[in-house]
Motif scaffolding. Structure first.
Motif, PDB file in Angstrom:
ATOM      1  N   SER A   2       0.833  -1.208   0.000  1.00  0.00           N
ATOM      2  CA  SER A   2       0.000   0.000   0.000  1.00  0.00           C
ATOM      3  C   SER A   2       0.863   1.252   0.000  1.00  0.00           C
ATOM      4  O   SER A   2       0.576   2.218  -0.705  1.00  0.00           O
TER       5      SER A   2
ATOM      6  N   VAL B  65       3.570   9.920   2.200  1.00  0.00           N
ATOM      7  CA  VAL B  65       3.099   8.843   3.056  1.00  0.00           C
ATOM      8  C   VAL B  65       3.860   8.853   4.366  1.00  0.00           C
ATOM      9  O   VAL B  65       5.087   8.924   4.389  1.00  0.00           O
TER      10      VAL B  65
ATOM     11  N   ALA C  46       1.866  10.482  -3.786  1.00  0.00           N
ATOM     12  CA  ALA C  46       1.409  10.919  -2.464  1.00  0.00           C
ATOM     13  C   ALA C  46       2.575  11.005  -1.488  1.00  0.00           C
ATOM     14  O   ALA C  46       3.608  10.360  -1.676  1.00  0.00           O
TER      15      ALA C  46
ATOM     16  N   SER D   4       2.385   1.720  -3.462  1.00  0.00           N
ATOM     17  CA  SER D   4       1.362   2.162  -4.409  1.00  0.00           C
ATOM     18  C   SER D   4       1.073   3.650  -4.258  1.00  0.00           C
ATOM     19  O   SER D   4       0.971   4.385  -5.245  1.00  0.00           O
ATOM     20  N   GLU D   5       0.936   4.107  -3.020  1.00  0.00           N
ATOM     21  CA  GLU D   5       0.662   5.526  -2.775  1.00  0.00           C
ATOM     22  C   GLU D   5       1.848   6.404  -3.172  1.00  0.00           C
ATOM     23  O   GLU D   5       1.672   7.479  -3.758  1.00  0.00           O
TER      24      GLU D   5
ATOM     25  N   ARG E 287      -2.434  13.677  -0.426  1.00  0.00           N
ATOM     26  CA  ARG E 287      -2.415  13.802  -1.883  1.00  0.00           C
ATOM     27  C   ARG E 287      -3.435  14.843  -2.301  1.00  0.00           C
ATOM     28  O   ARG E 287      -4.558  14.856  -1.819  1.00  0.00           O
TER      29      ARG E 287
ATOM     30  N   VAL F 283      -1.852   9.293   4.401  1.00  0.00           N
ATOM     31  CA  VAL F 283      -1.521   9.651   3.020  1.00  0.00           C
ATOM     32  C   VAL F 283      -1.993  11.070   2.734  1.00  0.00           C
ATOM     33  O   VAL F 283      -3.135  11.420   3.044  1.00  0.00           O
TER      34      VAL F 283
END
Length: 197
Positions: free
Chosen positions: A25, A36, A34, A28-29, A67, A65
């Motif tokens: 996760s 994190v 993003a 991916s972010e 974004r 997160v």
């Protein structure tokens, strides 16, 4: 009870599945651009640590997160479920544990058969110790911490808790069993199958 190789061989992969979900996760972010923050402490709008009743414990989420000007918290639960034969473990002359398949991020723990009202202080102290960051080789990108402990709730023959073990090590899990074994309860069960036995 020592952290022997057999226990590590069984529980290490259970932990690895959960930690992999957090790391996937996070990756991916990050790849989506993003910012994190891994395993942040839950705080209110004024920055004060929120505490959960009834044991007045802080908690963490898996990821925070940021974004596009928005901030959100994420919980990474893997859909994978690892099966293993239930394990019986002596904790002391008076207490024993049974561990059946469970999810590292949502472990059900039952403490049973207390002669009097249990003293949850050992569990609270275990949690606060393992809530503190402890970077290690097992997960260099994570903190090696527990995330949440909910309970106790009254259950048949005892009390039920739900524990998010976060990125804590198998040693943290074993320390949790000993903490529950020090509450005055003689029968500690982890995992739904162990509870049903």
């Amino acid at each position: 009870m020592m952290l022997d190789t057999d226990l590590m061989d069984v529980l290490g992969p259970v932990r690895d599945v959960h930690v992999a979900a957090i790391l996937e996760s996070m990756a991916s972010e990050l790849s989506a651009g993003a910012d994190v923050d891994a395993e942040p402490v839950d705080r209110d709008g004024d920055g004060r640590i929120r505490r959960r009743a009834p044991l007045s414990l802080p908690s963490r989420c898996d990821l925070r997160v940021s974004r596009d000007g928005r901030m959100m918290t994420l919980r990474a639960l893997s859909s994978r479920w690892l099966c293993f034969e239930p394990i019986a473990l002596p904790l002391s002359e008076r207490a024993a544990a049974r561990v059946a398949p469970f999810r590292w991020g949502a472990a059900t723990v039952e403490a049973r058969h207390a002669l009097a009202k249990p003293d949850w202080t050992p569990v609270r102290l275990w949690y606060l110790e393992w809530f503190q960051a402890r970077f290690g080789e097992e997960s260099p990108d994570l903190l090696g911490v527990v995330h949440a402990l909910e309970g106790p709730e009254t259950a048949p023959d005892g009390w039920r808790f739900t524990v998010d073990l976060g990125s804590a090590s198998v040693a943290g899990f074993v320390a949790m069993l000993h903490a529950f074994g020090s509450t005055g309860c003689s029968d500690i069960r982890v995992g739904e199958a162990a509870i049903a036995l």
